[in-house]
Design an enzyme around this catalytic site. Structure first.
Site, PDB file in Angstrom:
ATOM      1  N   ASN A   9       0.744  -1.143   0.082  1.00  0.00           N
ATOM      2  CA  ASN A   9       0.035   0.049   0.008  1.00  0.00           C
ATOM      3  C   ASN A   9       0.816   1.222   0.105  1.00  0.00           C
ATOM      4  O   ASN A   9       1.591   1.550   1.164  1.00  0.00           O
ATOM      5  CB  ASN A   9      -0.878   0.002   1.285  1.00  0.00           C
ATOM      6  CG  ASN A   9      -1.807   1.418   1.368  1.00  0.00           C
ATOM      7  OD1 ASN A   9      -1.839   2.075   0.470  1.00  0.00           O
ATOM      8  ND2 ASN A   9      -2.350   1.384   2.668  1.00  0.00           N
ATOM      9  N   LYS A  11       0.123   4.208  -0.184  1.00  0.00           N
ATOM     10  CA  LYS A  11      -0.583   5.520   0.176  1.00  0.00           C
ATOM     11  C   LYS A  11      -0.231   6.558  -0.393  1.00  0.00           C
ATOM     12  O   LYS A  11      -0.382   6.390  -1.779  1.00  0.00           O
ATOM     13  CB  LYS A  11       0.126   5.769   1.840  1.00  0.00           C
ATOM     14  CG  LYS A  11      -0.419   4.320   2.508  1.00  0.00           C
ATOM     15  CD  LYS A  11      -0.057   4.535   4.047  1.00  0.00           C
ATOM     16  CE  LYS A  11      -0.230   3.200   4.737  1.00  0.00           C
ATOM     17  NZ  LYS A  11      -0.002   3.135   6.156  1.00  0.00           N
ATOM     18  N   HIS A  95      -9.662   1.117   4.815  1.00  0.00           N
ATOM     19  CA  HIS A  95      -8.362   1.128   5.688  1.00  0.00           C
ATOM     20  C   HIS A  95      -8.750   2.075   6.986  1.00  0.00           C
ATOM     21  O   HIS A  95      -9.479   3.106   6.676  1.00  0.00           O
ATOM     22  CB  HIS A  95      -7.300   1.888   4.624  1.00  0.00           C
ATOM     23  CG  HIS A  95      -5.870   1.691   5.191  1.00  0.00           C
ATOM     24  ND1 HIS A  95      -5.384   2.791   6.088  1.00  0.00           N
ATOM     25  CD2 HIS A  95      -4.866   0.976   5.134  1.00  0.00           C
ATOM     26  CE1 HIS A  95      -4.151   2.335   6.432  1.00  0.00           C
ATOM     27  NE2 HIS A  95      -3.715   1.363   5.856  1.00  0.00           N
ATOM     28  N   GLU A  97      -6.473   4.530   8.068  1.00  0.00           N
ATOM     29  CA  GLU A  97      -6.579   6.127   7.850  1.00  0.00           C
ATOM     30  C   GLU A  97      -7.791   6.624   7.031  1.00  0.00           C
ATOM     31  O   GLU A  97      -7.884   7.818   7.266  1.00  0.00           O
ATOM     32  CB  GLU A  97      -5.253   6.063   6.793  1.00  0.00           C
ATOM     33  CG  GLU A  97      -4.023   6.054   7.758  1.00  0.00           C
ATOM     34  CD  GLU A  97      -2.899   5.197   6.851  1.00  0.00           C
ATOM     35  OE1 GLU A  97      -2.908   5.463   5.507  1.00  0.00           O
ATOM     36  OE2 GLU A  97      -2.015   4.868   7.770  1.00  0.00           O
ATOM     37  N   GLU A 167      -5.595  -5.199  10.487  1.00  0.00           N
ATOM     38  CA  GLU A 167      -4.465  -4.125  10.794  1.00  0.00           C
ATOM     39  C   GLU A 167      -4.821  -3.329  12.048  1.00  0.00           C
ATOM     40  O   GLU A 167      -5.657  -2.547  12.275  1.00  0.00           O
ATOM     41  CB  GLU A 167      -4.570  -3.068   9.758  1.00  0.00           C
ATOM     42  CG  GLU A 167      -4.340  -3.672   8.300  1.00  0.00           C
ATOM     43  CD  GLU A 167      -3.807  -2.720   7.491  1.00  0.00           C
ATOM     44  OE1 GLU A 167      -2.501  -3.092   6.826  1.00  0.00           O
ATOM     45  OE2 GLU A 167      -4.450  -1.647   7.120  1.00  0.00           O
ATOM     46  N   GLY A 173       2.352   1.764  10.767  1.00  0.00           N
ATOM     47  CA  GLY A 173       3.259   3.035  10.387  1.00  0.00           C
ATOM     48  C   GLY A 173       4.314   3.517  11.564  1.00  0.00           C
ATOM     49  O   GLY A 173       5.074   4.453  11.557  1.00  0.00           O
ATOM     50  N   SER A 214       3.178  -2.428  10.542  1.00  0.00           N
ATOM     51  CA  SER A 214       4.785  -2.279  10.605  1.00  0.00           C
ATOM     52  C   SER A 214       5.580  -3.724  10.432  1.00  0.00           C
ATOM     53  O   SER A 214       6.445  -4.135  11.081  1.00  0.00           O
ATOM     54  CB  SER A 214       5.003  -2.091  12.034  1.00  0.00           C
ATOM     55  OG  SER A 214       4.919  -0.632  12.299  1.00  0.00           O
TER      56      SER A 214
HETATM   57  P1  PGA Z   1       2.718   0.067   7.498  1.00  0.00           P
HETATM   58  O1  PGA Z   1       1.249   0.454   7.203  1.00  0.00           O
HETATM   59  O2  PGA Z   1       3.487  -1.188   7.017  1.00  0.00           O
HETATM   60  O3  PGA Z   1       3.399   1.414   7.289  1.00  0.00           O
HETATM   61  O4  PGA Z   1       2.459   0.003   9.111  1.00  0.00           O
HETATM   62  C1  PGA Z   1       0.279  -0.662   6.874  1.00  0.00           C
HETATM   63  C2  PGA Z   1      -0.852  -0.251   6.196  1.00  0.00           C
HETATM   64  O5  PGA Z   1      -1.366   0.905   6.690  1.00  0.00           O
HETATM   65  O6  PGA Z   1      -1.578  -0.984   5.369  1.00  0.00           O
END
Ligand code: PGA
Length: 255
Positions: A9, A11, A95, A97, A167, A173, A214
């Site tokens: 992803n 983003k 997601h 976010e 997640e 993140g 992560s």
């Molecule tokens: P990350 O993000 O690997 O940077 O923790 C995962 C995600 O938001 O899909």
């Protein structure tokens, strides 16, 4: 048998030129992927260019969101038919976010899933709890609600085509704090159980549940080796071809 999936992803990162370079880096860096489905989700602006780079490859392209109407006066939105036309085969839905910053709720997740299925895009549906919800011991309650409302009125046949992603919001993140293997395995078992209860174990037997939060080369062997983890949804570590490839190499088929 469940073939693992590793999805990147990206983003809101990467210009068109950077996206092309990253897609090429993954493709040429891993000509023999082994038994794993690989997906990348560039920003909307780069979907077409990345799909062109990857058109004869084993790597598929995902969008990061979808609107539920097919067309019309919806300034700033992208519909399923438009995303398919741009070259996407998958779409990330729900997601955290989007839930956190853009007012996404279970009901809109549900509309997006139906829109994706209608036009043949495969949804990658994200669920997960916040830190407060985990501390309050509400993990099961929150995720069962996300599943029940998010997948309302979706048939067992349709569910078997979905990809789920667990997640934990608090693990996304940070680059450091992935959930522990025990925490991850427990939630994946719970998600599979809850889906089996709602849709029947037959429909769910081949459904894949990815872990995201992560995930990186250093922890991917252990996490992707867990019996109920069928792959990963990767943010930060998917922005460098080599670290994404190192994670892909640790993906394991589940029986
Ligand atoms: P990350 O993000 O690997 O940077 O923790 C995962 C995600 O938001 O899909």
């Amino acid at each position: 048998m469940r073939i693992p999936m590793i999805a990147g992803n990206w983003k809101m990162n990467n210009t068109i030129a950077e996206s092309i370079t990253l897609a090429q880096g993954i493709y040429y860096g891993l000509r023999q992927p082994g038994e794993v489905d690989v997906v990348v989700a560039p920003p909307f602006t780069a979907i077409r260019s990345v799909a062109d780079v990857l058109k004869d490859s084993y790597i598929s392209v995902a969008a990061q969101n979808i609107f539920w109407e097919d067309n019309g006066a919806y300034t700033g939105e992208e519909s399923g038919p438009l995303l398919k036309d741009a070259g996407a085969d998958y779409v990330i839905i729900g997601h955290s976010e989007r839930r956190q910053h853009f007012g996404e709720i279970d009901e809109t997740v549900n509309k997006r899933i139906k829109a994706a299925l209608k036009c043949g895009l495969i949804p990658i549906v994200c669920v997960g709890e916040t830190l407060e919800e985990r501390k309050a011991d509400h993990v099961t309650q929150v995720i069962e609600r996300q599943i029940e409302k998010g997948l309302a009125d979706i048939t067992a046949a349709e569910v078997s085509d979905l990809i789920m992603a667990y997640e934990p919001v608090w693990a996304i993140g940070t680059g450091k704090v992935a959930a522990t293997p025990d925490q991850i395995e427990a939630v994946h078992i719970m998600i599979r159980g809850s889906l089996s209860q709602g849709f029947g174990s037959n429909a769910i037997s081949s459904l894949r549940i990815l872990y995201g939060g992560s995930l990186k080369p250093e922890n991917s062997r252990e996490i992707l080796g867990l019996p109920n983890v069928d792959g990963g949804l990767i943010g930060n570590a998917s922005l460098k071809a080599q670290s994404f490839i190192d994670i892909i190499k640790n993906a394991k088929v589940k029986v």
